[in-house]
Design a protein around this motif. Sequence first.
Motif, PDB file in Angstrom:
ATOM      1  N   GLN A  93       0.848  -1.199   0.000  1.00  0.00           N
ATOM      2  CA  GLN A  93       0.000   0.000   0.000  1.00  0.00           C
ATOM      3  C   GLN A  93       0.873   1.235   0.000  1.00  0.00           C
ATOM      4  N   ARG A  94       0.333   2.298  -0.624  1.00  0.00           N
ATOM      5  CA  ARG A  94       1.038   3.589  -0.654  1.00  0.00           C
ATOM      6  C   ARG A  94       0.177   4.643   0.031  1.00  0.00           C
ATOM      7  N   GLN A 144      -2.119   6.738   9.027  1.00  0.00           N
ATOM      8  CA  GLN A 144      -1.872   8.034   9.662  1.00  0.00           C
ATOM      9  C   GLN A 144      -0.850   8.865   8.894  1.00  0.00           C
ATOM     10  N   ALA A 145      -0.267   8.230   7.825  1.00  0.00           N
ATOM     11  CA  ALA A 145       0.694   8.929   6.956  1.00  0.00           C
ATOM     12  C   ALA A 145       1.876   9.482   7.742  1.00  0.00           C
ATOM     13  N   SER A 146       2.241   8.787   8.811  1.00  0.00           N
ATOM     14  CA  SER A 146       3.378   9.217   9.630  1.00  0.00           C
ATOM     15  C   SER A 146       4.456   8.147   9.572  1.00  0.00           C
ATOM     16  N   ALA A 147       5.604   8.504   9.038  1.00  0.00           N
ATOM     17  CA  ALA A 147       6.708   7.547   8.957  1.00  0.00           C
ATOM     18  C   ALA A 147       7.150   7.139  10.355  1.00  0.00           C
ATOM     19  N   ALA A 148       7.235   8.111  11.265  1.00  0.00           N
ATOM     20  CA  ALA A 148       7.699   7.831  12.624  1.00  0.00           C
ATOM     21  C   ALA A 148       6.759   6.839  13.315  1.00  0.00           C
ATOM     22  N   HIS A 149       5.449   7.071  13.164  1.00  0.00           N
ATOM     23  CA  HIS A 149       4.488   6.174  13.823  1.00  0.00           C
ATOM     24  C   HIS A 149       4.556   4.765  13.224  1.00  0.00           C
ATOM     25  N   THR A 150       4.682   4.681  11.907  1.00  0.00           N
ATOM     26  CA  THR A 150       4.746   3.369  11.248  1.00  0.00           C
ATOM     27  C   THR A 150       5.988   2.608  11.694  1.00  0.00           C
ATOM     28  N   ILE A 151       7.121   3.286  11.776  1.00  0.00           N
ATOM     29  CA  ILE A 151       8.359   2.635  12.221  1.00  0.00           C
ATOM     30  C   ILE A 151       8.238   2.191  13.676  1.00  0.00           C
ATOM     31  N   LEU A 152       7.566   3.011  14.499  1.00  0.00           N
ATOM     32  CA  LEU A 152       7.368   2.652  15.903  1.00  0.00           C
ATOM     33  C   LEU A 152       6.566   1.351  16.020  1.00  0.00           C
ATOM     34  N   VAL A 153       5.508   1.233  15.222  1.00  0.00           N
ATOM     35  CA  VAL A 153       4.683   0.014  15.249  1.00  0.00           C
ATOM     36  C   VAL A 153       5.497  -1.180  14.737  1.00  0.00           C
ATOM     37  N   MET A 154       6.309  -0.959  13.696  1.00  0.00           N
ATOM     38  CA  MET A 154       7.158  -2.035  13.171  1.00  0.00           C
ATOM     39  C   MET A 154       8.113  -2.530  14.258  1.00  0.00           C
ATOM     40  N   THR A 155       8.670  -1.603  15.023  1.00  0.00           N
ATOM     41  CA  THR A 155       9.603  -1.963  16.098  1.00  0.00           C
ATOM     42  C   THR A 155       8.884  -2.736  17.201  1.00  0.00           C
ATOM     43  N   GLN A 156       7.662  -2.305  17.532  1.00  0.00           N
ATOM     44  CA  GLN A 156       6.896  -3.009  18.559  1.00  0.00           C
ATOM     45  C   GLN A 156       6.590  -4.446  18.139  1.00  0.00           C
ATOM     46  N   LEU A 157       6.333  -4.650  16.838  1.00  0.00           N
ATOM     47  CA  LEU A 157       5.942  -5.967  16.342  1.00  0.00           C
ATOM     48  C   LEU A 157       7.136  -6.879  16.055  1.00  0.00           C
ATOM     49  N   PHE A 158       8.244  -6.284  15.589  1.00  0.00           N
ATOM     50  CA  PHE A 158       9.369  -7.091  15.104  1.00  0.00           C
ATOM     51  C   PHE A 158      10.614  -7.010  15.982  1.00  0.00           C
ATOM     52  N   SER A 202      -1.846 -12.275  10.220  1.00  0.00           N
ATOM     53  CA  SER A 202      -2.974 -11.415   9.862  1.00  0.00           C
ATOM     54  C   SER A 202      -3.039 -10.186  10.767  1.00  0.00           C
ATOM     55  N   GLN A 203      -2.749 -10.375  12.041  1.00  0.00           N
ATOM     56  CA  GLN A 203      -2.765  -9.247  12.986  1.00  0.00           C
ATOM     57  C   GLN A 203      -1.643  -8.262  12.681  1.00  0.00           C
ATOM     58  N   ILE A 204      -0.462  -8.809  12.314  1.00  0.00           N
ATOM     59  CA  ILE A 204       0.666  -7.933  11.955  1.00  0.00           C
ATOM     60  C   ILE A 204       0.273  -7.045  10.780  1.00  0.00           C
ATOM     61  N   LYS A 205      -0.315  -7.633   9.760  1.00  0.00           N
ATOM     62  CA  LYS A 205      -0.719  -6.846   8.589  1.00  0.00           C
ATOM     63  C   LYS A 205      -1.735  -5.770   8.978  1.00  0.00           C
ATOM     64  N   GLU A 206      -2.705  -6.166   9.773  1.00  0.00           N
ATOM     65  CA  GLU A 206      -3.746  -5.212  10.164  1.00  0.00           C
ATOM     66  C   GLU A 206      -3.157  -4.028  10.922  1.00  0.00           C
ATOM     67  N   LYS A 207      -2.281  -4.297  11.860  1.00  0.00           N
ATOM     68  CA  LYS A 207      -1.687  -3.223  12.664  1.00  0.00           C
ATOM     69  C   LYS A 207      -0.789  -2.319  11.812  1.00  0.00           C
ATOM     70  N   LEU A 208      -0.009  -2.927  10.933  1.00  0.00           N
ATOM     71  CA  LEU A 208       0.918  -2.131  10.130  1.00  0.00           C
ATOM     72  C   LEU A 208       0.186  -1.240   9.128  1.00  0.00           C
ATOM     73  N   PHE A 209      -0.760  -1.796   8.407  1.00  0.00           N
ATOM     74  CA  PHE A 209      -1.473  -0.978   7.422  1.00  0.00           C
ATOM     75  C   PHE A 209      -2.383   0.034   8.115  1.00  0.00           C
ATOM     76  N   GLY A 210      -2.815  -0.286   9.342  1.00  0.00           N
ATOM     77  CA  GLY A 210      -3.551   0.704  10.120  1.00  0.00           C
ATOM     78  C   GLY A 210      -2.661   1.872  10.500  1.00  0.00           C
ATOM     79  N   ALA A 211      -1.410   1.571  10.898  1.00  0.00           N
ATOM     80  CA  ALA A 211      -0.469   2.641  11.239  1.00  0.00           C
ATOM     81  C   ALA A 211      -0.145   3.499  10.017  1.00  0.00           C
ATOM     82  N   LEU A 212      -0.051   2.865   8.843  1.00  0.00           N
ATOM     83  CA  LEU A 212       0.277   3.613   7.623  1.00  0.00           C
ATOM     84  C   LEU A 212      -0.791   4.643   7.293  1.00  0.00           C
TER      85      LEU A 212
END
Length: 903
Positions: A613-614, A676-690, A664-674
Motif C-alpha cells: 500500500q502507498r 496516519q501517513a506518519s513515517a515515525a508512527h509506522t516505524i514505531l509500530v514495526m519496532t513493537q511488532l518485530f 494477519s494481525q501484523i498486517k492489520e496493525k501495520l497498514f492501520g499505522a500507515l
Amino acid sequence: MTSADQMPASGSTLTLDSDPNNTKETDPLRKANGVYVTVHGHFYQPPRENPYLDAIERQPSAAPFHDWNERIHWECYRPNAFARVLNDQGEVVEIVNNYEYFSFNIGPTLMSWLERYDVEVYQRILEADAKSSQRLHGHGNAIAQVYNHIIMPLANERDKYTQIRWGKEDFRSRFGRDPEGMWLAETGVDYATLETLVAEGIRFIILAPSQALRCRPLPTQDDPNPEWIEVGGSQIDSTRPYRCYLQPTLGSSSSLSAIATSPKDSRTEELPYIDIFFYDGPISRDMGFSDVVYNSTHFAGRIGSAVRGDHRPTQLISVATDGETFGHHKKGTEKTLAYAFTKEFPQQGWTVTNFAHYLSLNSPSWEVELKSVTAWSCAHGVGRWEDDCGCGGEGSVWHQKWRRPLRNALNWLRDQLIEVYEEHGRQLFRDPWQARDEYIQVMRDRSAGNVNRFLSRHQTHKLTAAEQVDALRLLEMQRHALLMFTSCGWFFEEISRPEGTQILRYAARALELAGDVAGVQLEKGFVKRLGLAPSNVDEFKHGAEIYRQLVLTAQLGFKQVAAHYAITSLFSNQKLVETRNSLPRKDAADKQSQRYHKKVYCYAANELDYQLQRMGSLTLAVGNLKLVSEITWESEHLVFAVLHLGGWDFHCCIQQFTGRRDYSQIKEKLFGALQQASAAHTILVMTQLFGEEAFSLQNLFAEERHRIMQMLSQETLTRLGQLYTQAYRDNYGVLMAFHRDEIAVPQELQVAADIALGHRCLITLRWLEQDIADPQKSWNHILELEAIATEAKHLRCRLNIPDGKQMLEQLIARSLWQLLHDANGSFNADIQLLERLIDVGDQLNIDISLQRSQELYFSCLHSQIAPVCVTSLENEGDNQCLQLLKLGKKLAVDVSIISNQLG
C-alpha cells in the motif's frame, strides 16, 4: 601482431600433414618422427564466489568489468577460442580455436564459471578437445587439474585423494573421457602425491626442470645399472619424457616395503610409476617475461633454438606457462599463437602435439628422481604456502610471517572438522569419506532428483527431511574445508588481500555449518590462532582482526536474504506487483495455487502472501515467504515488512512466521499505522511488532543494491540531462564560435555538450533497438544518429555511453544474423541498413567491437555466402554477391578467396 604474424591475402591454409603419400611409417602423428612442439597453458582463476550466495559479487578493481573472471575472460579465454590470423591489410584470413592446439588444463572452478557465463566459449573448449583427440589418435589436448588448486604436498592423504577424484570426475563429466594427465597446483609435488596420482590412474604430470634431482637411462640387459646424472640445477634434458618410480624410501606407503627388498635390477620392473614431462624452463620464462610471444617468427625462432642437433630420431620441445599470458598479461598474443600453430610451426616441419599423444609414440627410455618437496613458483620447496620464505614479496618491505600461523590455524580447523564429520557422518552415510569423494556429482548438478539419487546411494537408512539437511550441511562443511586451502591465499605478500580474505570466508562458512550440525563452538579457538598471524597493515594488526572486520561482516543468513527479497520487491515489475496485490482471497487453497516463486542467488523464495500500500510518499509492503537453500536444503518461513520513506531511505524488519492468525494481525496493525501517513508512527509500530533489528538499503546484496541505486538516481539523472541539454542548446552558437576560433572551450560548456549529445544518442539507440523490425523508423533513427555524430565531431565531444555501445554491437550482430539466415525477401534493404549501422558506429567514435559479427560472417563465408555468390553469377544482374563481399570487407574479413574462386 606484427607483419611477421600475418599471411598474404591469397595464402593457402597449411595442414600438419601436407604429404598426400604419407604412410603410417613416416606419419609423425602415428610414429615418433622428427620434432614435436607442445605449448601448455595452465588456465586458472581462484574460486571467488561468496560462500553464502554461490555467486561472484562485483569487484570494483576489475572495472569496467563486473569481476576479474569476466575481465580475464574477455581479454584471454574468449580471444583464444576465436583467435584471428590476419593478412597485410589487417583482415581476418582465418579464425582459429587455439584450444585445438594448446595442451591445456582449465581449473574446474573456472570451467564451472565459464559454463554459466559464456556457454559458446565453453562449448568451443569442449569441441577443441574432441577435435584434437581425433587428430591425435584418441589423445585430447585437455588434462585434468586438482580440484581447487591446493598445494598437494601440504595436504593430508584424504584431501589429496579427494582433490584428485573431484578433478577427475569434473573432467570426465565435461570432456566425456578419463584424463590421462593432471596438473598439480603450482606443480607442487612430493612422492606421497605421486603415489596418490598413480593409485588414481593418472599417467603423467608436467613439472618444472628445477624439480628434478637426477636422471639416468632405464636399465637394460646390456647396462643393468646405468649411472645417475645429477640435474639439480635445472639441467635436465626436457626434450624427452621420464619415468618416475615410486621408491619406497621416498614414498609414503608401507605397502611398497616388500618391493624394497627385491634385487635392485628387478625393482624398476615391479615398482609403480608415473611418467613426467619437464617443460623447457628458459623458453617458458621468456614467454612470461619477454616480448618473444608478440611475434610468431621470433617465437618459432626461440622454440627452434631448443631443438637438439644430435640426430636423435625424435624430440619434444615443450613449454608451459599461465594460459592468461596469452591475451590478458600480453594483449593480442593469442594471434601469435594462432599463426604459429597453424602456419609457422608446420612450415618448420614441426608437429604440434600434446603430452599424451607424444607419450603414446615415445615411451620413456630414461627415469628420473625428484627432489623431496618442490613447486614451480618457489625456490624453497613449498615455503611460499607455509613460511616467510621471501617468495611473493617481489622486493616488498612487507613480511610474510603470517603464512605459518595461517596454515597452522587452518590445519587445526581441518582436523576439528574431521572429528565432526566422522562422528555425525557415520550416522547418515555408509562410508562418509566415499560420500565426500563422490559429492562432486552433486556439486556439478544440484537438481533435487540428482541430490536424492546421491543420498539414496550413500545413506545408512532412509533419511528424514531434517537428516537430509544435516547430510548436505556436513558435505558442504567438507567442501568449504577444502576450499579454504586454495593456494592463492598464501601466494602474495599480505594476508588481508582479497585472496586471503576469501579463504577465511570459506573457513567461516565451514565453522558455521559444523555448529549447525553438531553444536560445536570452534570459532573462538580458530580466531585465537589467527591472532598469531601478523598483518603488514596497521589497521588490521593480525589475522583475528581481519576475520572480525572482513569475514564476520560478510556473513549472511536467512534474515538477510529475506530483507533483500523484501526491499527489492518494491522495485519489481509494476504489473507483477499489481498482480500479486490483486490475488483473490477466497480461501487458503486459492492462495496456495497462486504463489509467487523467485530465485535469490542460491535460495528459492516461495512467496505465500504479499500486500503493498502507498500513502503519500510512503510505501509499505508486508509479506510472508518460505526460503529454501538450494545447496543444503535448509529452509525458513519468515514474515517481512518494509517501509520505503522515499529516496534512499528504507526500514525493513524480519521475523519468524508463527501462524496465520499472528501474521494477519501484523498486517492489520501495520497498514492501520500507515493510514496516519506518519513515517515515525509506522516505524514505531514495526519496532513493537518485530523488535529493534532492522535492515536498510545497505544490507542488500551488492548487485541489487547497485541496481536500485541506479533506479533511484534515474529521475535525478534525467532531470540533469534535460538541464544540460537546455544549456547546450542555449549556448550552441557560443560553443561553435570557440571551436571556430580555436580557443579553449570553457569546461562547463564542453561538459554540457558531451552530456547532452550522449543523452540524445542513448535515447535514439533505445528507440532504434525497439523499432529495428520497422525499416522506415530504423532509417529515421540512423539519420538522427548520423546527425549526432556530425555535431559531436564539430564540437569535439566524447560520447561516454557504454550501454549504447553494447546496444549498437548487438543490433549489428542481430541484423547480420537476420540477413544471413532469414532475409525474408528484403535482402537489398537489409544489407543497406546493416552497412549504415556499421558506419554510424564508426562515426559516433564510441569504439564499437565488431568481433561477434566478424565471427558470424566468417563462419558463413564458405557454407552460405559462397553459394549465394555462385547463384548470383548465374542470375545476371543479381548483385547480392558483390554486396555480401563488400560487407565482408567492411567487417575486415578477407573475402579474396571467394573473389578468386569466382574469377
